[in-house]
Write a protein that holds these residues in place. Structure first.
Motif, PDB file in Angstrom:
ATOM      1  N   THR A 181      34.446 120.802  69.369  1.00 47.86           N
ATOM      2  CA  THR A 181      35.588 120.061  68.798  1.00 47.86           C
ATOM      3  C   THR A 181      36.568 121.021  68.120  1.00 47.86           C
ATOM      4  OG1 THR A 181      34.076 118.215  68.428  1.00 47.86           O
ATOM      5  CG2 THR A 181      36.202 118.114  67.291  1.00 47.86           C
ATOM      6  N   PHE A 182      36.026 121.916  67.287  1.00 51.91           N
ATOM      7  CA  PHE A 182      36.895 122.883  66.593  1.00 51.91           C
ATOM      8  C   PHE A 182      37.599 123.802  67.604  1.00 51.91           C
ATOM      9  CE2 PHE A 182      34.079 122.670  62.543  1.00 51.91           C
ATOM     10  CZ  PHE A 182      34.722 121.495  62.164  1.00 51.91           C
ATOM     11  N   TYR A 183      36.851 124.182  68.654  1.00 52.58           N
ATOM     12  CA  TYR A 183      37.401 125.081  69.686  1.00 52.58           C
ATOM     13  C   TYR A 183      38.636 124.456  70.330  1.00 52.58           C
ATOM     14  CZ  TYR A 183      37.395 128.442  73.561  1.00 52.58           C
ATOM     15  OH  TYR A 183      37.734 129.427  74.450  1.00 52.58           O
ATOM     16  N   VAL A 184      38.514 123.174  70.707  1.00 52.39           N
ATOM     17  CA  VAL A 184      39.626 122.483  71.387  1.00 52.39           C
ATOM     18  C   VAL A 184      40.740 122.151  70.394  1.00 52.39           C
ATOM     19  CG1 VAL A 184      40.251 120.390  72.674  1.00 52.39           C
ATOM     20  CG2 VAL A 184      38.099 121.573  73.181  1.00 52.39           C
ATOM     21  N   TRP A 185      40.361 121.618  69.220  1.00 50.73           N
ATOM     22  CA  TRP A 185      41.338 121.144  68.238  1.00 50.73           C
ATOM     23  C   TRP A 185      42.187 122.293  67.671  1.00 50.73           C
ATOM     24  CZ3 TRP A 185      40.261 120.493  62.465  1.00 50.73           C
ATOM     25  CH2 TRP A 185      41.352 119.868  61.834  1.00 50.73           C
ATOM     26  N   LEU A 186      41.544 123.444  67.425  1.00 50.42           N
ATOM     27  CA  LEU A 186      42.272 124.576  66.824  1.00 50.42           C
ATOM     28  C   LEU A 186      42.893 125.494  67.878  1.00 50.42           C
ATOM     29  CD1 LEU A 186      39.647 125.450  64.061  1.00 50.42           C
ATOM     30  CD2 LEU A 186      41.805 124.264  63.707  1.00 50.42           C
ATOM     31  N   GLY A 187      42.670 125.176  69.172  1.00 47.80           N
ATOM     32  CA  GLY A 187      43.227 126.013  70.241  1.00 47.80           C
ATOM     33  C   GLY A 187      42.754 127.451  70.141  1.00 47.80           C
ATOM     34  N   VAL A 188      41.446 127.627  69.968  1.00 48.97           N
ATOM     35  CA  VAL A 188      40.863 128.964  69.752  1.00 48.97           C
ATOM     36  C   VAL A 188      41.178 129.894  70.923  1.00 48.97           C
ATOM     37  CG1 VAL A 188      38.672 130.208  69.522  1.00 48.97           C
ATOM     38  CG2 VAL A 188      39.047 128.117  68.239  1.00 48.97           C
ATOM     39  N   ASP A 189      41.405 131.155  70.607  1.00 50.80           N
ATOM     40  CA  ASP A 189      41.671 132.244  71.567  1.00 50.80           C
ATOM     41  C   ASP A 189      43.043 132.148  72.255  1.00 50.80           C
ATOM     42  OD1 ASP A 189      39.587 133.873  71.070  1.00 50.80           O
ATOM     43  OD2 ASP A 189      38.408 133.378  72.852  1.00 50.80           O
ATOM     44  N   SER A 190      43.850 131.140  71.869  1.00 49.29           N
ATOM     45  CA  SER A 190      45.225 131.148  72.381  1.00 49.29           C
ATOM     46  C   SER A 190      46.064 132.003  71.425  1.00 49.29           C
ATOM     47  CB  SER A 190      45.768 129.721  72.485  1.00 49.29           C
ATOM     48  OG  SER A 190      45.626 129.063  71.253  1.00 49.29           O
ATOM     49  N   PRO A 191      47.210 132.562  71.883  1.00 52.65           N
ATOM     50  CA  PRO A 191      47.972 133.496  71.040  1.00 52.65           C
ATOM     51  C   PRO A 191      48.347 132.885  69.675  1.00 52.65           C
ATOM     52  CG  PRO A 191      48.847 133.448  73.276  1.00 52.65           C
ATOM     53  CD  PRO A 191      47.826 132.373  73.197  1.00 52.65           C
ATOM     54  N   GLY A 192      48.130 133.678  68.610  1.00 48.67           N
ATOM     55  CA  GLY A 192      48.505 133.257  67.255  1.00 48.67           C
ATOM     56  C   GLY A 192      47.534 132.285  66.606  1.00 48.67           C
ATOM     57  N   SER A 193      46.404 132.014  67.278  1.00 50.36           N
ATOM     58  CA  SER A 193      45.417 131.098  66.658  1.00 50.36           C
ATOM     59  C   SER A 193      44.121 131.859  66.381  1.00 50.36           C
ATOM     60  CB  SER A 193      45.148 129.913  67.571  1.00 50.36           C
ATOM     61  OG  SER A 193      44.453 130.354  68.719  1.00 50.36           O
ATOM     62  N   MET A 194      43.106 131.113  65.967  1.00 49.17           N
ATOM     63  CA  MET A 194      41.835 131.726  65.552  1.00 49.17           C
ATOM     64  C   MET A 194      41.112 132.402  66.713  1.00 49.17           C
ATOM     65  SD  MET A 194      38.717 129.724  63.738  1.00 49.17           S
ATOM     66  CE  MET A 194      39.027 130.023  62.021  1.00 49.17           C
ATOM     67  N   LYS A 195      40.416 133.513  66.398  1.00 47.83           N
ATOM     68  CA  LYS A 195      39.580 134.183  67.415  1.00 47.83           C
ATOM     69  C   LYS A 195      38.256 133.438  67.513  1.00 47.83           C
ATOM     70  CE  LYS A 195      41.056 138.973  66.509  1.00 47.83           C
ATOM     71  NZ  LYS A 195      41.360 138.886  65.069  1.00 47.83           N
ATOM     72  N   VAL A 196      37.654 133.468  68.701  1.00 47.60           N
ATOM     73  CA  VAL A 196      36.385 132.755  68.901  1.00 47.60           C
ATOM     74  C   VAL A 196      35.277 133.350  68.023  1.00 47.60           C
ATOM     75  CG1 VAL A 196      35.542 134.152  70.862  1.00 47.60           C
ATOM     76  CG2 VAL A 196      34.874 131.748  70.664  1.00 47.60           C
ATOM     77  N   THR A 197      35.374 134.643  67.688  1.00 45.30           N
ATOM     78  CA  THR A 197      34.332 135.284  66.871  1.00 45.30           C
ATOM     79  C   THR A 197      34.343 134.780  65.429  1.00 45.30           C
ATOM     80  OG1 THR A 197      35.881 137.114  66.602  1.00 45.30           O
ATOM     81  CG2 THR A 197      34.118 137.414  68.208  1.00 45.30           C
ATOM     82  N   ASP A 198      35.487 134.184  64.983  1.00 44.74           N
ATOM     83  CA  ASP A 198      35.559 133.653  63.609  1.00 44.74           C
ATOM     84  C   ASP A 198      35.187 132.167  63.545  1.00 44.74           C
ATOM     85  OD1 ASP A 198      36.430 136.091  62.658  1.00 44.74           O
ATOM     86  OD2 ASP A 198      38.557 135.626  62.980  1.00 44.74           O
ATOM     87  N   LEU A 199      35.089 131.526  64.721  1.00 43.37           N
ATOM     88  CA  LEU A 199      34.826 130.086  64.751  1.00 43.37           C
ATOM     89  C   LEU A 199      33.498 129.681  64.087  1.00 43.37           C
ATOM     90  CD1 LEU A 199      35.795 127.309  65.672  1.00 43.37           C
ATOM     91  CD2 LEU A 199      34.833 127.758  67.926  1.00 43.37           C
ATOM     92  N   PRO A 200      32.385 130.423  64.298  1.00 42.09           N
ATOM     93  CA  PRO A 200      31.117 129.999  63.669  1.00 42.09           C
ATOM     94  C   PRO A 200      31.178 129.891  62.144  1.00 42.09           C
ATOM     95  CG  PRO A 200      30.691 131.654  65.338  1.00 42.09           C
ATOM     96  CD  PRO A 200      32.173 131.581  65.187  1.00 42.09           C
ATOM     97  N   LEU A 201      32.112 130.633  61.501  1.00 41.17           N
ATOM     98  CA  LEU A 201      32.215 130.559  60.039  1.00 41.17           C
ATOM     99  C   LEU A 201      32.602 129.158  59.575  1.00 41.17           C
ATOM    100  CD1 LEU A 201      33.978 133.971  59.470  1.00 41.17           C
ATOM    101  CD2 LEU A 201      31.758 133.352  58.526  1.00 41.17           C
ATOM    102  N   LEU A 202      33.224 128.360  60.472  1.00 37.94           N
ATOM    103  CA  LEU A 202      33.626 126.999  60.102  1.00 37.94           C
ATOM    104  C   LEU A 202      32.447 126.024  60.128  1.00 37.94           C
ATOM    105  CD1 LEU A 202      36.956 126.685  62.152  1.00 37.94           C
ATOM    106  CD2 LEU A 202      36.703 127.330  59.758  1.00 37.94           C
TER     107      LEU A 202
END
Length: 636
Positions: A181-202
């Motif tokens: 959900t966070f991956y899709v909602w935050l648009g992870v790994d797209s330019p200017g957004s969160m890196k996938v390596t920081d996602l687990p911290l959420l």
């Protein structure tokens, strides 16, 4: 329709994230369908004569009533804590990762609170399922014991397996849904957004929600079960001289209810919390390491723990199904050793765990930068599996009636209560030595294996040590569903023995349930050892994750804790003291609640003299109500 829409949404989010997440979802859903099959199989067995059903209904009403009240209290406290977390996150400073991904304080606060509440909810559901099945399976095991020992064992194991699979499945699917959900909602790994390596911290809020519920479920359920047990035995066995689980004892139903709320629901919540903490900390460490080593596709390292526990569901299901009833077994045939049968199932599960773990290590952790790294991590997993097996063996050695320690304790009892207590306390203290040595060896060896895996950062420093320890923790918990099955078997067998005694069945039936009950006590202790060992490994990971978090906020490196600084030394002393203080409060809570039970049981024996010669019925509900209200008060 709603269910189909829900599944559709889950798979859409999963497909948008990674094929690995889709694999995890499929395995979890198949496991839930398998647990539905087990439920139908267990509930299709007969409940026995009316006197058995009557006792079982009383246990069920008591357990479900306490559970509702306890979880009502816990949910109110969780809501209060969620508000506190929201306020803290709104006022604390943002990390560089949050700034770079454009995650503001408000979004960060809401994400953490949502994860916390989901973790608490999933843990509560897992605990409820464990209790729901145990209060329905107990009477079916009692009824089966009238026919054969092997059939009774099979029903108890399958009922335990059902709740174990739901517990592990809930952890895995909960974290997978949050991640996707966070991956899709935050648009992870797209330019200017969160890196996938920081996602687990959420996801840390999820682990905290699970820990919060586990603490109170363990504490409330533990006070209930021990106080009812002590109160029932002190008056029944010692003062009145009647056997355990005798229907004349007013506290006997409270004692049997305690087995369900204390051992089934609480242990389920405990292992749920252990697995959640281990998965999330391993995901954080995997992401951090992949980032430092500049690995092109870090998703394998991040999602590896979810795949391991998906395979756990599959191999534990096979282990549970390996315990079958023999066709020619009858009450007349000699009783087989249930521990040997359970151990055989455990060995099958371990063998399959090694195979699936090696395959998933190669699939997920192979990288061109260090082609042999996956072999090192596979060896780390082997360290974890061996550690788990040794833990199970150590606990069995100290608690099984066949081995020296329990026999020495029985011998000490021949000279009185005092020598029994001295021998028992010393045995308990001694039993901590071997597990600590085993954990120490596994932490050092898995750290070394990870350190020498060949994964290095830009400066050429090895970075795989901590991830190696994380993989060892995964290895230890890779058979968690089967170990939890053995644990849930304990209270179900204990309850079955109580129902047989209270409904005054023939001695041959009681013999069967007595053997199952004795083995159940060993398997309950085994799971405690297993949960504590895996928590010790997970705490090492959490401590490292904490240091990383501090370094991020302080914006300067924080790599070691110096115990020679007075404030740090005092912190260590205070931390150690808390354990003893908390244990003392828990013990005195049990003591005070047990006193209330003793007074109530004595009152009933005095006011209703006809209880002793079966002319009057004891008021079981009164004892259940007293223990429930007192244990909840003491818990808070």
């Amino acid at each position: 329709m709603l269910l189909l829409l829900g599944f559709g949404a889950i798979f859409y989010i999963g497909a948008s994230t990674s094929p690995i997440i889709v694999f995890v979802f499929i395995v979890c859903i198949i496991s839930f369908l398998f647990s539905v099959y087990l439920t139908k199989w267990v509930l299709s067995k007969d409940e026995g004569p009316p006197e058995m059903i009557q006792i079982s209904d009383a246990i069920r009403d008591g357990a479900e009533g306490f559970f509702r009240t306890q979880y009502g209290t816990i949910s109110k406290m969780a809501m209060l804590l969620a508000l506190v977390i929201l306020c803290i996150y709104l006022f604390r400073s943002t990390t560089p990762q949050q700034e770079s991904s454009g995650l503001g304080r408000l979004a960060s606060a809401y994400i953490t609170v949502a994860a916390f509440l989901l973790g608490a909810l999933c843990s509560g559901v897992a605990g409820y399922v464990g209790m729901w099945v145990s209060v329905r399976a107990n009477v079916r095991v009692s009824s089966a014991a009238r026919r054969s020992a092997r059939e009774a064992l099979q029903i108890a194991v399958r009922a335990g397996g059902l709740s174990a699979i739901v517990v592990v499945g809930m952890v895995v699917i909960g974290i997978a849904i949050l991640y996707a959900t966070f991956y899709v909602w935050l648009g992870v790994d797209s330019p200017g957004s969160m890196k996938v390596t920081d996602l687990p911290l959420l996801l840390v809020g999820y682990g905290f929600g699970a820990s919060f519920v586990a603490l109170f479920a363990q504490l409330g359920g533990g006070i209930f079960t021990k106080a009812a047990d002590v109160g029932a035995d002190l008056v029944g066995k010692v003062e009145q001289g009647i056997p355990e689980d005798d229907p004349r004892n007013p506290a006997v139903i409270a004692d049997l209810v305690g087995d369900n709320v204390g051992d089934c629901a609480a242990r389920g919540a405990d292992l749920f919390e252990s697995i959640a903490a281990e998965i999330i900390s391993a995901m954080i460490l995997g992401g951090t390491m992949a980032q430092r080593c500049k690995i092109e596709d870090p998703s394998g390292f991040i999602l590896f723990p979810l795949v391991v526990h998906s395979f756990d569901l599959v191999i534990s299901s096979i282990g549970i199904l390996s315990i079958r009833s023999t066709r020619d077994s009858s009450v007349k045939s000699p009783i087989e050793d249930p521990m040997a049968i359970l151990q055989k199932g455990y060995l099958i599960t371990i063998f399959l765990a090694v195979l699936t773990f090696v395959a998933s290590t190669y699939w997920m952790l192979y990288t061109e930068q260090a082609p042999s790294a996956w072999v090192h991590f596979a060896l780390c997993e082997l360290v974890g599996i061996i550690t788990a097996y040794i833990f199970v063996w150590i606990t069995k050695y100290y608690t099984d009636y066949k081995h020296g320690p329990v026999r020495a304790l029985a011998l000490a009892s021949t000279t009185g209560h005092g020598t029994n207590i001295i021998a028992g306390v010393s045995l308990g203290l001694e039993s901590t030595a071997l597990p600590v040595l085993v954990i120490s060896v596994s932490i050092v060896s898995s750290f070394w294996l990870g350190h020498t895996a060949g994964l290095v950062d830009e400066a050429g420093n090895p970075t795989g040590g901590l991830f190696g320890t994380a993989v060892a923790t995964m290895g230890m918990l890779s058979t968690a569903a089967y170990v939890l099955t053995m644990d849930m078997f304990g209270p179900i067998a204990d309850n079955a023995g109580g129902i047989v005694e209270m409904s005054q069945q023939p001695e041959s039936v009681r013999e069967i349930t007595d053997v199952l009950d004795a083995v159940g006590n060993t398997t309950k202790a085994t799971t405690k050892g297993f949960a504590i060992g895996s928590a010790a490994l997970a705490s090492f990971l959490l401590f490292s994750a904490y240091m990383d978090e501090v370094a991020t906020f302080a914006r300067e490196p924080f790599t070691q804790v110096d115990i020679a600084i007075p404030e740090v030394f005092v912190g260590g002393l205070l931390g150690s003291m808390l354990i003893f203080l908390f244990s003392a409060w828990a013990c005195s809570a049990v003591g005070r609640t047990a006193q209330e039970v003793v007074n109530e049981v004595r009152r009933q024996f005095i006011e209703r003299p006809g209880i002793m010669d079966y002319k009057e019925k004891p008021d079981y509900g009164r004892c259940v109500a007293i223990v429930a209200s007192a244990s909840l008060r003491e818990m808070v």
